[in-house]
Design a protein around this motif. Sequence first.
Motif, short mmCIF file in Angstrom:
data_model
loop_
_atom_site.label_atom_id
_atom_site.label_comp_id
_atom_site.label_asym_id
_atom_site.label_seq_id
_atom_site.Cartn_x
_atom_site.Cartn_y
_atom_site.Cartn_z
N ILE B 71 5.87 19.37 3.97
CA ILE B 71 6.06 18.05 4.55
C ILE B 71 6.64 17.16 3.47
O ILE B 71 6.07 17.01 2.39
N GLN B 72 7.82 16.61 3.74
CA GLN B 72 8.49 15.75 2.77
C GLN B 72 8.89 14.45 3.44
O GLN B 72 9.10 14.42 4.64
N GLY B 73 9.01 13.43 2.66
CA GLY B 73 9.44 12.17 3.25
C GLY B 73 9.46 11.05 2.25
O GLY B 73 9.33 11.27 1.05
N ALA B 74 9.66 9.85 2.78
CA ALA B 74 9.73 8.68 1.92
C ALA B 74 9.05 7.51 2.61
O ALA B 74 9.28 7.26 3.79
N ASN B 75 8.20 6.84 1.86
CA ASN B 75 7.60 5.60 2.32
C ASN B 75 8.46 4.46 1.80
O ASN B 75 8.66 4.34 0.60
N LYS B 76 8.96 3.67 2.73
CA LYS B 76 9.83 2.58 2.31
C LYS B 76 9.03 1.45 1.67
O LYS B 76 7.91 1.18 2.06
N ALA B 77 9.64 0.82 0.68
CA ALA B 77 9.00 -0.35 0.06
C ALA B 77 9.07 -1.51 1.04
O ALA B 77 9.93 -1.53 1.92
N ASN B 78 8.17 -2.44 0.89
CA ASN B 78 8.20 -3.61 1.77
C ASN B 78 9.43 -4.44 1.46
O ASN B 78 9.87 -4.52 0.32
N GLU B 79 9.94 -5.06 2.52
CA GLU B 79 11.13 -5.88 2.35
C GLU B 79 10.83 -7.00 1.35
O GLU B 79 9.86 -7.75 1.51
N ALA B 80 11.60 -7.04 0.31
CA ALA B 80 11.37 -8.08 -0.70
C ALA B 80 12.28 -9.25 -0.39
O ALA B 80 13.50 -9.14 -0.46
N GLU B 81 11.67 -10.35 -0.02
CA GLU B 81 12.45 -11.55 0.26
C GLU B 81 12.41 -12.43 -0.98
O GLU B 81 11.56 -12.25 -1.85
N ASP B 82 13.30 -13.37 -0.99
CA ASP B 82 13.31 -14.31 -2.10
C ASP B 82 12.03 -15.13 -2.05
O ASP B 82 11.52 -15.45 -0.99
N LYS B 83 11.56 -15.48 -3.17
CA LYS B 83 10.39 -16.37 -3.29
C LYS B 83 9.14 -15.76 -2.66
O LYS B 83 8.24 -16.47 -2.26
N THR B 84 9.10 -14.44 -2.50
CA THR B 84 7.89 -13.82 -1.99
C THR B 84 7.01 -13.46 -3.18
O THR B 84 7.46 -12.83 -4.13
N ILE B 85 5.76 -13.86 -3.08
CA ILE B 85 4.80 -13.53 -4.14
C ILE B 85 3.96 -12.36 -3.66
O ILE B 85 3.49 -12.36 -2.52
N CYS B 86 3.80 -11.37 -4.50
CA CYS B 86 2.95 -10.25 -4.13
C CYS B 86 1.57 -10.45 -4.75
O CYS B 86 1.42 -10.52 -5.95
N HIS B 87 0.56 -10.56 -3.89
CA HIS B 87 -0.80 -10.76 -4.39
C HIS B 87 -1.53 -9.43 -4.54
O HIS B 87 -2.45 -9.31 -5.32
N ARG B 88 -1.16 -8.46 -3.71
CA ARG B 88 -1.89 -7.20 -3.69
C ARG B 88 -0.94 -6.12 -3.24
O ARG B 88 -0.22 -6.29 -2.27
N ASN B 89 -0.90 -5.03 -3.97
CA ASN B 89 -0.01 -3.93 -3.59
C ASN B 89 -0.80 -2.63 -3.70
O ASN B 89 -0.93 -2.07 -4.78
N GLU B 90 -1.36 -2.20 -2.60
CA GLU B 90 -2.23 -1.02 -2.62
C GLU B 90 -1.65 0.15 -1.87
O GLU B 90 -2.10 1.28 -2.04
N ARG B 91 -0.68 -0.12 -0.99
CA ARG B 91 -0.26 0.93 -0.08
C ARG B 91 0.70 1.92 -0.75
O ARG B 91 0.74 3.08 -0.36
N GLY B 92 1.42 1.45 -1.72
CA GLY B 92 2.30 2.37 -2.44
C GLY B 92 3.51 2.79 -1.63
O GLY B 92 3.52 2.70 -0.41
#
Lengths: 118, 140
Positions: B71-92
Amino acid sequence: MTAKPTKSRPVFTPATDVFEREDAFLLICSLPGVEEKDLDIHLEKNELTLTATQKEHAPEGFDQLVDGYRSGVFKRSFALSNGIDQSKADAQLTDGVLRLTLPKVPDEQPRKIPVNCS
Amino acid sequence: MNRKRNYSWDPFRDVSQLQNELSDLFTHYGETEYPPMNIWSNGSELLVSAELPGLEIKNLDVSVNKDVLTIQGANKANEAEDKTICHRNERGYGNFSRAVKLPYPVDVSKVGANYKLGVLTVRLPRSEESKPRKIAITAA
């Protein structure tokens, strides 16, 4: 709909990303194997609680050979700040991922108070 | 560990077994294979399930070669918008690949895969040649 976790099932903390945009907070939460009706989002005062019950997926008449993960109940609480317009919160569950948008109150921007000298 | 036929007392046997168990414990400590997978069998077919929330089917690749499932694949990163602050990144996010050896060869032409609620389920019927055959015993 209320999801009712049973005591016998394990409870997990779902992996969650939290982003802050200028106008809203965005919560992205991994809830694999959860149907819409088994997801309960509870907002009370400034606490947001998610409870999501996974479907039991043990097939009948099969023996389990590899036990890589268990199914159970996802549970997690978040403290919200005052500047969130709770009535405009929006939730979407797609392919086991919950996207919760919590808009900020527009007039939460800092205000300058004029000082009068008399 | 090799089990000896001779059960005479060996003062180091328990100690070396403990040593092996402890080193096994630390070799794989903290390693979690992605995606987590469950495998069931009823003798004539296998069911494999994997938790892969939020995946697009076009980014997912399932392949079988005799008795190896990949099983192979790719998890896409969250869309990074301008001025978006990331408070928590757990999903990878990122690419993943996991191969598992199945307990018996499967009929590759009859394998079916389904993706629902963020869970991938693969059904793999056992190949005819690998099914056990009963041997009749004749009395002389």
